[in-house]
Structure formats: structure tokens, C-alpha cells
Design an enzyme around this catalytic site. Structure first.
Site, PDB file in Angstrom:
ATOM      1  N   THR A  43       0.854  -1.189   0.000  1.00 12.72           N
ATOM      2  CA  THR A  43       0.000   0.000   0.000  1.00 12.72           C
ATOM      3  C   THR A  43       0.890   1.240   0.000  1.00 12.72           C
ATOM      4  O   THR A  43       1.829   1.327   0.795  1.00 12.72           O
ATOM      5  CB  THR A  43      -0.894  -0.028   1.258  1.00 12.72           C
ATOM      6  OG1 THR A  43      -1.826  -1.099   1.092  1.00 12.72           O
ATOM      7  CG2 THR A  43      -1.633   1.279   1.471  1.00 12.72           C
ATOM      8  N   HIS A 191      -6.890 -11.105  -0.851  1.00 17.02           N
ATOM      9  CA  HIS A 191      -6.199 -10.754   0.396  1.00 17.02           C
ATOM     10  C   HIS A 191      -6.926 -11.397   1.578  1.00 17.02           C
ATOM     11  O   HIS A 191      -7.921 -10.883   2.078  1.00 17.02           O
ATOM     12  CB  HIS A 191      -6.190  -9.236   0.545  1.00 17.02           C
ATOM     13  CG  HIS A 191      -5.228  -8.714   1.569  1.00 17.02           C
ATOM     14  ND1 HIS A 191      -4.622  -9.520   2.506  1.00 17.02           N
ATOM     15  CD2 HIS A 191      -4.751  -7.465   1.798  1.00 17.02           C
ATOM     16  CE1 HIS A 191      -3.816  -8.780   3.261  1.00 17.02           C
ATOM     17  NE2 HIS A 191      -3.879  -7.527   2.851  1.00 17.02           N
ATOM     18  N   ASN A 194      -3.453 -10.546   7.244  1.00 19.53           N
ATOM     19  CA  ASN A 194      -3.190  -9.254   7.896  1.00 19.53           C
ATOM     20  C   ASN A 194      -4.360  -8.589   8.614  1.00 19.53           C
ATOM     21  O   ASN A 194      -4.398  -7.367   8.756  1.00 19.53           O
ATOM     22  CB  ASN A 194      -2.592  -8.258   6.887  1.00 19.53           C
ATOM     23  CG  ASN A 194      -1.203  -8.685   6.434  1.00 19.53           C
ATOM     24  OD1 ASN A 194      -0.650  -9.630   6.994  1.00 19.53           O
ATOM     25  ND2 ASN A 194      -0.666  -8.019   5.442  1.00 19.53           N
ATOM     26  N   TYR A 196      -7.599  -8.242   7.902  1.00 20.37           N
ATOM     27  CA  TYR A 196      -8.725  -7.617   7.177  1.00 20.37           C
ATOM     28  C   TYR A 196      -9.903  -8.604   7.100  1.00 20.37           C
ATOM     29  O   TYR A 196      -9.865  -9.670   7.715  1.00 20.37           O
ATOM     30  CB  TYR A 196      -8.241  -7.128   5.814  1.00 20.37           C
ATOM     31  CG  TYR A 196      -7.161  -6.077   5.976  1.00 20.37           C
ATOM     32  CD1 TYR A 196      -7.466  -4.816   6.489  1.00 20.37           C
ATOM     33  CD2 TYR A 196      -5.829  -6.364   5.709  1.00 20.37           C
ATOM     34  CE1 TYR A 196      -6.477  -3.862   6.698  1.00 20.37           C
ATOM     35  CE2 TYR A 196      -4.834  -5.412   5.920  1.00 20.37           C
ATOM     36  CZ  TYR A 196      -5.162  -4.167   6.419  1.00 20.37           C
ATOM     37  OH  TYR A 196      -4.182  -3.226   6.645  1.00 20.37           O
ATOM     38  N   ASN A 248      -0.039 -15.602  12.331  1.00 19.94           N
ATOM     39  CA  ASN A 248       0.742 -14.378  12.182  1.00 19.94           C
ATOM     40  C   ASN A 248      -0.255 -13.232  12.117  1.00 19.94           C
ATOM     41  O   ASN A 248      -0.306 -12.471  11.170  1.00 19.94           O
ATOM     42  CB  ASN A 248       1.542 -14.492  10.871  1.00 19.94           C
ATOM     43  CG  ASN A 248       2.630 -13.451  10.764  1.00 19.94           C
ATOM     44  OD1 ASN A 248       2.880 -12.701  11.705  1.00 19.94           O
ATOM     45  ND2 ASN A 248       3.268 -13.392   9.616  1.00 19.94           N
ATOM     46  N   ARG A 330       9.684  -4.547   1.091  1.00 20.07           N
ATOM     47  CA  ARG A 330      10.435  -3.289   1.198  1.00 20.07           C
ATOM     48  C   ARG A 330      11.669  -3.241   0.322  1.00 20.07           C
ATOM     49  O   ARG A 330      12.068  -2.157  -0.127  1.00 20.07           O
ATOM     50  CB  ARG A 330      10.777  -3.042   2.669  1.00 20.07           C
ATOM     51  CG  ARG A 330       9.553  -2.643   3.462  1.00 20.07           C
ATOM     52  CD  ARG A 330       9.735  -2.876   4.931  1.00 20.07           C
ATOM     53  NE  ARG A 330       9.814  -4.301   5.238  1.00 20.07           N
ATOM     54  CZ  ARG A 330      10.090  -4.797   6.438  1.00 20.07           C
ATOM     55  NH1 ARG A 330      10.328  -3.992   7.433  1.00 20.07           N
ATOM     56  NH2 ARG A 330      10.123  -6.110   6.635  1.00 20.07           N
TER      57      ARG A 330
HETATM   58  C1  LIG Z   1       4.561   0.172   3.052  1.00 21.19           C
HETATM   59  C2  LIG Z   1       3.927  -1.182   3.193  1.00 21.19           C
HETATM   60  C3  LIG Z   1       2.677  -1.424   2.662  1.00 21.19           C
HETATM   61  C4  LIG Z   1       2.096  -2.702   2.737  1.00 21.19           C
HETATM   62  N1  LIG Z   1       0.909  -2.938   2.122  1.00 21.19           N
HETATM   63  C5  LIG Z   1       0.416  -4.197   2.042  1.00 21.19           C
HETATM   64  C6  LIG Z   1      -0.733  -4.471   1.263  1.00 21.19           C
HETATM   65  O1  LIG Z   1      -1.299  -3.597   0.601  1.00 21.19           O
HETATM   66  N2  LIG Z   1      -1.190  -5.745   1.262  1.00 21.19           N
HETATM   67  C7  LIG Z   1      -0.563  -6.756   1.958  1.00 21.19           C
HETATM   68  O2  LIG Z   1      -1.023  -7.908   1.909  1.00 21.19           O
HETATM   69  N3  LIG Z   1       0.553  -6.517   2.675  1.00 21.19           N
HETATM   70  C8  LIG Z   1       1.063  -5.271   2.718  1.00 21.19           C
HETATM   71  N4  LIG Z   1       2.228  -5.041   3.390  1.00 21.19           N
HETATM   72  C9  LIG Z   1       3.003  -6.168   3.929  1.00 21.19           C
HETATM   73  C10 LIG Z   1       4.056  -6.606   2.877  1.00 21.19           C
HETATM   74  O3  LIG Z   1       3.446  -7.198   1.745  1.00 21.19           O
HETATM   75  C11 LIG Z   1       5.067  -7.599   3.471  1.00 21.19           C
HETATM   76  O4  LIG Z   1       4.353  -8.679   4.007  1.00 21.19           O
HETATM   77  C12 LIG Z   1       5.923  -6.972   4.566  1.00 21.19           C
HETATM   78  O5  LIG Z   1       6.496  -5.751   4.124  1.00 21.19           O
HETATM   79  C13 LIG Z   1       7.075  -7.928   4.983  1.00 21.19           C
HETATM   80  O6  LIG Z   1       7.849  -8.243   3.841  1.00 21.19           O
HETATM   81  P1  LIG Z   1       9.294  -7.531   3.578  1.00 21.19           P
HETATM   82  O7  LIG Z   1      10.138  -7.829   4.784  1.00 21.19           O
HETATM   83  O8  LIG Z   1       9.804  -8.170   2.322  1.00 21.19           O
HETATM   84  O9  LIG Z   1       9.060  -6.069   3.411  1.00 21.19           O
HETATM   85  C14 LIG Z   1       2.795  -3.751   3.383  1.00 21.19           C
HETATM   86  C15 LIG Z   1       4.046  -3.484   3.948  1.00 21.19           C
HETATM   87  C16 LIG Z   1       4.621  -2.230   3.851  1.00 21.19           C
HETATM   88  C17 LIG Z   1       5.996  -1.999   4.418  1.00 21.19           C
END
Ligand SMILES: Cc1cc2nc3c(=O)[nH]c(=O)nc-3n(C[C@H](O)[C@H](O)[C@H](O)COP(=O)(O)O)c2cc1C
Length: 379
Positions: A43, A191, A194, A196, A248, A330
Site C-alpha cells: 500500500t 487478500h 493481515n 482484514y 501471524n 520493502r
Molecule cells: C509500506 C507497506 C505497505 C504494505 N501494504 C500491504 C498491502 O497492501 N497488502 C498486503 O497484503 N501486505 C502489505 N504489506 C506487507 C508486505 O506485503 C510484506 O508482508 C511486509 O512488508 C514484509 O515483507 P518484507 O520484509 O519483504 O518487506 C505492506 C508493507 C509495507 C511496508
């Protein structure tokens, strides 16, 4: 902290061998992914006020087209499905669809592949953002706040969905999936993670329903399963993925027995042969092995919220066959050319959490590629 969201990510520099499993192509349902390092849904809160994606979104996603598969930011299936964050996109009007078509074309022109993540925020929605009162399996508020246009406010007690309203939610996912593929998306990711709406139904803590959608694991899995079945019926199994985060949870959206809970869901949907299952989980937990054993198809791992990405560990998992592909959040946000950098073993840009959800181009389309950095240095 926002649900499902880490605030910072240590970036571990890593060099793939030429024959690395994660660099090998993978057939993902109907989609051929050029490599197995997918971009996780992120997001970015830069959509227009009516939910049409930002004018910069095509550039942002096209910059990241070398990901084996891009999974878009979470995108609302209806106006009511929105409201967890300001300026998040939708896919329920012609205008939304048109802009998403521009984005899909831009990614395809660069050789990329793209699935749209479809969400309903459930009780995480705030009326000051969505303009509607949030709904949930039960009238239990999340003990969290939302960033509304007028500052941080506590989330409200949601209204429990009537049983008769549930087919309407399923129909919204179906219609959104139709629009997504009509816009040129290669598929959609539902989705279910998380905290939702779909995850709320899975949780025996926040789902206290006494109808066919609450109680046993099979009942709690029913809404997610019905959404998956409807979307498969609409666009075909090869274009459907599902994201879950078993064991989680976010806040009180937890399952007391995640394996039994997700076994009910995965047993029901596995025969459909969807494109992939995307699991957000710490792979050192025993739950990981149990969930992995339940899924016969393409299994995509995202290692979670605060640990950052250990590419060495992920490559080992891929080599052992424990995962088919990985999703990285990220590191892709900050490195449009992540694959090139991993091939070269180059240093990674650090993501700047201050601009994750800030409006405008900064921290969105201005993370430099290696080539841009070199050009700057030699200028
Ligand atoms: C800025 C940001 C926005 C995110 N938005 C979503 C999202 O829209 N949908 C989702 O399922 N997870 C979302 N997440 C979770 C990420 O998909 C991911 O699970 C999380 O960043 C851990 O992975 P990473 O360590 O590779 O960043 C978001 C995470 C971040 C940091």
C-alpha cells in the site's frame, strides 16, 4: 504501527549464483514468471480521492517490472471495502479500471507480469476515510487507530454482517476480479491476510458468529473459500492467488489453532488448482512446515513483518523445494532493479519508512537504479 506493516527493513546484500533457483523461471497458473522473486503487495497511499490509482503508479510499477511477478497494492473491491488508509485504490468503477489498464500496459511493455491484490478491509476501515460504517464478522472493535484525514483516531465498533449480506461481499470480489482481468491484469490475489475482513472471519477470536460462517474451522473458512470459488468461476483458477498469514495475526485477529483453521480452508480450495498460495509467515516456526505440507501447488513465501529479507535463507528454501517463489516487499519498494542488484551482489538502497505512505513522487518513483547511481557518480 499499521497492521501487517513493518517500519524498517534491514537490507541484506546478497549475490545469487548464476544457477540460483530463485532466478529460474516459474509457471504460476496461466502466467510465466521470468524469476521467482516476486514483489509483495505494498500500500502506498498515493491514489486519487475517488480511488483511481495515482498518475505516477504506471511509472512506479513499470520500474519494477523485472520482478518475476508484481502483486499490486491492496485494492478495494467496493466503496464499502475501503477505508483502512487514506488514498488507497479501488477497482469498482470504470475510471479505476481505465487507470489500472494503463498500469498493466506499462508493466507488460517492460516485460513484467502483474496480479492485483483484492481486499475488503472489514473492521479496519474508519468511517472518516471510507464514508461508511465498517463491517466485520462480529461487533468487536480493533484496539487500534487509523490515520484519518483529520489525524489519528481509534477504530470504531464494526457492524456484524447479516448472513444475507455475505453473498454481496462474494459478488463484490467476483466483479472486481472481472474488472481486473478486463483491465489487463494477469490475475488477482485475494487478500486473506493481515487482519482484514477475510482474515477476521478465519479468526476464532474476532469471529464469534453462530451462523454457518462462525464456529468450526470449516465454518470460519467458508467466506474465504466462497470468495476463492467465485473468483475462480469468474476468471479461471490459473489467474487466482490467495494470501494468508496463519498464526501471524494482527492485534486480536488470531487463531488459537492456526493449523486446524487453515487446514479446513486449504483442504477445501486445493482441488481448484489456483495459481498460487502466498503465505506471510516466519519460516522458523513449526506452523510453517505444517501449512506448507497442506499445499500441493505453487507456494510463495513472504518472511514477515520486521525481520527483513534474508536472501541467502530464501534461496536455500527454494533449492530444497520448501518454497516455489518468494515475495519481497520493502526491498522492491526501495530497489526498482532488485533482480539486477542480486545478480551482481550490489548494495541495496535502504527503504525510507517516512515516505512509505506520503503523497507524491518522493520515496515512490525516485529510488535510483544502479545505472542511475553510476551516472550520477561519473557526472
Ligand atoms: C509500506 C507497506 C505497505 C504494505 N501494504 C500491504 C498491502 O497492501 N497488502 C498486503 O497484503 N501486505 C502489505 N504489506 C506487507 C508486505 O506485503 C510484506 O508482508 C511486509 O512488508 C514484509 O515483507 P518484507 O520484509 O519483504 O518487506 C505492506 C508493507 C509495507 C511496508
Amino acid at each position: 504501527m499499521k497492521p501487517g506493516v513493518a517500519t524498517s527493513a534491514p537490507n541484506v546484500a546478497f549475490k545469487f549464483d548464476d544457477d540460483a533457483t530463485l532466478l529460474a523461471p516459474l509457471q504460476v497458473g496461466d502466467t510465466f514468471a521470468a524469476n521467482r522473486v516476486f514483489m509483495a503487495p505494498l500500500t502506498r497511499s498515493r491514489a486519487q480521492a475517488d480511488g483511481t490509482p495515482s498518475y505516477l503508479a504506471a511509472q512506479y510499477y513499470a520500474q519494477r517490472a523485472s520482478a518475476g511477478l508484481i502483486i499490486t497494492e491492496a485494492t478495494a473491491v467496493s466503496k464499502d471495502a475501503n477505508g483502512a488508509y487514506v488514498n488507497t485504490p479501488g477497482i469498482y468503477t470504470d475510471r479505476h479500471q481505465q487507470k489500472w489498464a494503463d498500469i498493466a500496459s506499462a508493466v507488460h511493455r517492460e516485460g513484467g507480469r502483474m496480479f492485483m491484490q483484492l481486499w475488503h478491509v472489514g473492521r479496519m476501515g474508519h468511517p472518516d476515510i471510507s464514508g461508511v460504517h465498517p463491517v466485520a464478522p462480529s461487533a468487536i472493535a480493533a484496539n487500534m487507530t487509523a490515520h484519518t484525514p483529520t489525524g489519528r483516531k481509534p477504530l470504531v465498533v464494526p457492524r456484524a454482517l447479516e448472513t444475507e449480506e455475505i453473498p454481496g461481499i462474494v459478488a463484490d470480489f467476483r466483479a472486481a476480479a472481472r474488472r481486473a482481468v478486463d483491465a489487463g491484469m494477469d490475475g488477482v490475489e485475494i487478500h486473506g491476510a493481515n487482519g482484514y475482513l477475510l482474515h477476521e472471519f478465519q479468526s476464532d477470536v474476532v469471529n464469534q458468529r453462530t451462523d454457518a460462517y462462525g464456529g468450526s474451522p470449516e465454518n470460519r473458512a467458508r467466506l474465504t473459500a466462497e470468495v476463492v470459488e467465485a473468483v475462480v468461476d469468474e476468471i479461471g483458477a490459473g489467474r487466482v492467488g490467495l494470501r494468508i498469514s496463519p498464526g501471524n495475526g494482527v492485534g486480536d485477529v488470531q487463531e488459537n489453532d492456526p493449523v486446524a483453521t487453515y487446514e479446513a480452508l486449504l483442504d477445501r480450495i486445493a482441488p481448484l488448482g489456483i495459481a498460487y498460495l502466498h503465505v506471510l509467515i516466519d519460516p522458523t516456526l513449526t506452523t510453517f512446515g505444517a501449512i506448507r505440507a497442506l499445499w500441493p501447488g505453487v507456494f510463495v513465501l513472504n518472511t514477515g513483518r520486521n525481520t527483513g529479507t534474508d536472501f541467502c535463507q530464501l534461496e536455500s528454501f527454494a533449492e530444497w523445494g520448501a518454497v516455489s517463489a518468494v515475495a519481497v516487499g520493502r526491498s522492491y519498494l526501495a530497489n526498482p532493479d532488485l533482480i539486477d542488484r542480486l545478480v551482481l551482489g550490489a548494495e541495496l538502497n535502504e527503504p525510507d519508512a517516512a515516505t512509505f505512505y506520503a503523497p507524491g513522487p518522493v520515496g515512490y518513483i525516485d529510488y535510483p537504479t544502479l545505472a542511475e547511481l553510476e551516472a550520477r557518480e561519473s557526472a
